[in-house]
Design a protein around this motif. Structure first.
Motif, PDB file in Angstrom:
ATOM      1  N   PHE A  43       0.929  -1.227  -0.089  1.00 11.58           N
ATOM      2  CA  PHE A  43      -0.124   0.039   0.033  1.00 11.58           C
ATOM      3  C   PHE A  43       0.868   1.239   0.002  1.00 11.58           C
ATOM      4  N   ALA A  44       1.808   1.278   0.918  1.00 11.49           N
ATOM      5  CA  ALA A  44       2.694   2.340   0.983  1.00 11.49           C
ATOM      6  C   ALA A  44       3.366   2.757  -0.217  1.00 11.49           C
ATOM      7  N   ALA A  45       3.817   1.795  -0.828  1.00 13.47           N
ATOM      8  CA  ALA A  45       4.800   1.826  -1.981  1.00 13.47           C
ATOM      9  C   ALA A  45       4.066   2.392  -3.250  1.00 13.47           C
ATOM     10  N   SER A  46       2.909   1.742  -3.508  1.00 13.34           N
ATOM     11  CA  SER A  46       1.824   1.939  -4.534  1.00 13.34           C
ATOM     12  C   SER A  46       1.236   3.308  -4.252  1.00 13.34           C
ATOM     13  N   PHE A  47       1.046   3.473  -3.193  1.00 14.86           N
ATOM     14  CA  PHE A  47       0.343   5.057  -2.674  1.00 14.86           C
ATOM     15  C   PHE A  47       1.368   6.123  -3.169  1.00 14.86           C
ATOM     16  N   PHE A  48       2.496   6.205  -2.716  1.00 15.07           N
ATOM     17  CA  PHE A  48       3.588   7.128  -3.110  1.00 15.07           C
ATOM     18  C   PHE A  48       3.980   6.942  -4.774  1.00 15.07           C
ATOM     19  N   ILE A  49       4.352   6.048  -4.898  1.00 15.84           N
ATOM     20  CA  ILE A  49       4.687   5.875  -6.578  1.00 15.84           C
ATOM     21  C   ILE A  49       3.403   6.569  -7.521  1.00 15.84           C
ATOM     22  N   GLY A  50       2.043   6.139  -7.134  1.00 13.99           N
ATOM     23  CA  GLY A  50       0.846   6.385  -7.723  1.00 13.99           C
ATOM     24  C   GLY A  50       0.887   8.232  -7.711  1.00 13.99           C
ATOM     25  N   GLY A  55      -0.442  11.755  -9.856  1.00 13.39           N
ATOM     26  CA  GLY A  55      -1.149  13.058  -9.096  1.00 13.39           C
ATOM     27  C   GLY A  55      -2.436  13.000  -8.427  1.00 13.39           C
ATOM     28  N   LYS A  56      -3.319  13.841  -8.676  1.00 13.44           N
ATOM     29  CA  LYS A  56      -4.581  13.865  -8.145  1.00 13.44           C
ATOM     30  C   LYS A  56      -5.442  12.942  -8.624  1.00 13.44           C
ATOM     31  N   SER A  57      -5.114  12.401 -10.040  1.00  9.95           N
ATOM     32  CA  SER A  57      -6.109  11.464 -10.635  1.00  9.95           C
ATOM     33  C   SER A  57      -5.911  10.243 -10.206  1.00  9.95           C
ATOM     34  N   LEU A  58      -5.028   9.862  -9.018  1.00 13.69           N
ATOM     35  CA  LEU A  58      -4.947   8.669  -8.568  1.00 13.69           C
ATOM     36  C   LEU A  58      -6.417   8.206  -7.827  1.00 13.69           C
ATOM     37  N   PHE A  59      -6.796   9.340  -7.418  1.00 12.07           N
ATOM     38  CA  PHE A  59      -8.330   9.195  -6.573  1.00 12.07           C
ATOM     39  C   PHE A  59      -9.577   9.326  -7.436  1.00 12.07           C
ATOM     40  N   ASP A  60      -9.307   9.512  -8.367  1.00 15.64           N
ATOM     41  CA  ASP A  60     -10.569   9.563  -9.410  1.00 15.64           C
ATOM     42  C   ASP A  60     -11.131   8.056  -9.865  1.00 15.64           C
ATOM     43  N   PHE A  61     -12.193   8.006  -9.073  1.00 11.25           N
ATOM     44  CA  PHE A  61     -13.192   6.495  -9.404  1.00 11.25           C
ATOM     45  C   PHE A  61     -14.395   6.719 -10.051  1.00 11.25           C
ATOM     46  N   SER A  62     -14.509   7.781 -10.634  1.00 10.16           N
ATOM     47  CA  SER A  62     -15.779   8.240 -11.238  1.00 10.16           C
ATOM     48  C   SER A  62     -16.607   6.980 -12.535  1.00 10.16           C
ATOM     49  N   ASN A  63     -15.655   6.525 -12.715  1.00  5.08           N
ATOM     50  CA  ASN A  63     -15.995   5.654 -13.998  1.00  5.08           C
ATOM     51  C   ASN A  63     -15.748   4.162 -13.533  1.00  5.08           C
ATOM     52  N   MET A  64     -15.814   3.871 -12.317  1.00  2.61           N
ATOM     53  CA  MET A  64     -15.741   2.512 -11.947  1.00  2.61           C
ATOM     54  C   MET A  64     -16.676   2.172 -11.106  1.00  2.61           C
ATOM     55  N   GLU A  65     -17.214   0.654 -11.241  1.00  2.42           N
ATOM     56  CA  GLU A  65     -17.856   0.027 -10.170  1.00  2.42           C
ATOM     57  C   GLU A  65     -17.518   0.195  -8.950  1.00  2.42           C
ATOM     58  N   LEU A  66     -18.356   0.404  -7.945  1.00  2.84           N
ATOM     59  CA  LEU A  66     -18.235   0.732  -6.648  1.00  2.84           C
ATOM     60  C   LEU A  66     -17.344  -0.602  -5.911  1.00  2.84           C
TER      61      LEU A  66
END
Length: 158
Positions: A43-50, A55-66
């Motif tokens: 999690f830590a590695a993927s979070f910081f590399i992501g 950037g901010k698009s890492l947290f864009d879940f708008s086009n994804m099934e929940l």
């Protein structure tokens, strides 16, 4: 296509090495500690590399099934089961079974179009491939247990 094959080969090698490392940690720390450590560090590695890459698009879940967001829970099962399997069966045998199960599930998922994928017919070539993999696993496991190889089976067959 070549890049996809190279990445798949690299993933297979990394999973093999990770499973050996996970097994070594589990011997000293236990199964759940190992699972927590592996997934926490991941999690830590993927979070910081992501963040660095996307950037901010890492947290864009708008086009994804929940419900796809819960795949991390599946990861807990993967790490725990593979780590325990490697401990109980040894790396080669455990990973061979994992690969067979993974391929089998992928074939079913492709054939029936599960999880929003386009259905792909299950052909004779795929059937043959699955049978060859099963044969390889059986040859490995049913080999001469004293020597840890298949020479005993081959001698008996020949």
């Amino acid at each position: 296509m070549m890049l996809g094959m190279i990445l798949a080969i690299m993933a297979g090698a990394l999973v093999g090495v990770q499973n050996i490392f996970n097994n070594k940690v589990m011997v000293k720390a236990g199964s759940w500690t190992t699972t927590t450590l592996v997934l926490g560090m991941g999690f830590a590695a993927s979070f910081f590399i992501g963040l660095a890459v996307e950037g901010k698009s890492l947290f864009d879940f708008s086009n994804m099934e929940l419900w796809y967001l819960f795949s991390g829970f599946i990861g807990v099962g993967v790490v725990y089961c593979v780590t325990k399997g490697v401990k109980l069966l040894g790396p080669t045998y455990a990973i061979a079974i994992v690969m067979f199960a993974q391929l089998g599930f992928a074939v079913l998922s492709d054939t029936f179009g599960w999880f929003g994928t386009e259905p792909i017919p299950f052909t004779f070539k795929q059937q043959l491939g699955v049978l060859i993999i099963i044969g390889g696993i059986l040859m490995f496991k049913l080999g001469d247990s004293k020597k840890g190889n298949v020479s005993g089976v081959l001698k008996k067959a020949g």
